[in-house]
Motif scaffolding. Sequence first.
Motif, PDB file in Angstrom:
ATOM      1  N   ASN A  53       0.853  -1.186   0.000  1.00  0.00           N
ATOM      2  CA  ASN A  53       0.000   0.000   0.000  1.00  0.00           C
ATOM      3  C   ASN A  53       0.889   1.236   0.000  1.00  0.00           C
ATOM      4  N   LEU A  58      -5.950   4.027   4.434  1.00  0.00           N
ATOM      5  CA  LEU A  58      -6.184   2.621   4.689  1.00  0.00           C
ATOM      6  C   LEU A  58      -6.815   1.959   3.465  1.00  0.00           C
ATOM      7  N   LYS A  60      -8.344  -1.774   2.033  1.00  0.00           N
ATOM      8  CA  LYS A  60      -8.824  -3.076   2.478  1.00  0.00           C
ATOM      9  C   LYS A  60      -8.748  -4.069   1.325  1.00  0.00           C
ATOM     10  N   GLU A  62      -9.743  -8.166   0.054  1.00  0.00           N
ATOM     11  CA  GLU A  62     -10.574  -9.345   0.282  1.00  0.00           C
ATOM     12  C   GLU A  62     -10.173 -10.384  -0.759  1.00  0.00           C
ATOM     13  N   ALA A  69     -12.460  -8.720   5.410  1.00  0.00           N
ATOM     14  CA  ALA A  69     -11.522  -7.836   4.715  1.00  0.00           C
ATOM     15  C   ALA A  69     -10.256  -7.671   5.555  1.00  0.00           C
ATOM     16  N   ILE A  70      -9.121  -7.619   4.885  1.00  0.00           N
ATOM     17  CA  ILE A  70      -7.824  -7.452   5.544  1.00  0.00           C
ATOM     18  C   ILE A  70      -7.419  -5.989   5.410  1.00  0.00           C
ATOM     19  N   PRO A  71      -7.232  -5.261   6.534  1.00  0.00           N
ATOM     20  CA  PRO A  71      -6.804  -3.860   6.436  1.00  0.00           C
ATOM     21  C   PRO A  71      -5.311  -3.777   6.137  1.00  0.00           C
ATOM     22  N   GLN A  73      -2.435  -0.887   6.111  1.00  0.00           N
ATOM     23  CA  GLN A  73      -2.083   0.489   6.470  1.00  0.00           C
ATOM     24  C   GLN A  73      -1.153   1.097   5.411  1.00  0.00           C
ATOM     25  N   PHE A  94      -9.819  -5.008  -3.812  1.00  0.00           N
ATOM     26  CA  PHE A  94      -9.251  -4.009  -2.906  1.00  0.00           C
ATOM     27  C   PHE A  94      -9.962  -2.681  -3.091  1.00  0.00           C
ATOM     28  N   GLU A  97     -10.560   2.918   1.960  1.00  0.00           N
ATOM     29  CA  GLU A  97     -11.581   3.033   3.001  1.00  0.00           C
ATOM     30  C   GLU A  97     -12.425   4.308   2.845  1.00  0.00           C
TER      31      GLU A  97
END
Length: 141
Positions: A53, A58, A60, A62, A69-71, A73, A94, A97
């Motif tokens: 990222n 943020l 997310k 999947e 969902a996986i956050p 950062q 993806f 947020e």
Amino acid sequence: MLKLVPVTLIATVLSLALIDNPSATLAGTCASKCGSRPVQFIPGQRVRLEVVNTTSGLVKLEKLQGTAAIPLQPRQKLQLEQEDGTQPNVSLVFWDETGLPLQAVVSKLNFGTLRLEIRPGNSYPGDRSLYILNDGRVNVF
């Protein structure tokens, strides 16, 4: 001699048109301007997916529909392993947020690692998913 005048005139006009308009080009092969080859793996090969990222917000992820969902950062890196080399059509969804558009840049780091770099996008809706097809091709939608 009279037949030679029109041919000479046409040749002169064409050559002057090309000199006056440098953006006009003749058709040719793409040997030097084809662009990069698409990212592809051997069908059935296990692929490790590295997601980075590079946005300031943020993101997310999947991997499978119906999973949590996986956050991810900002500046965080995550590695996802493919469960089975015969698993057909791996997909990853993806999103930002806050709803901002994203741009996905894929690269093949080595024989079995695919890197997905998520960057801030320029236009809506932006990229939203990565799809590894069972024939080894990689698509971004």
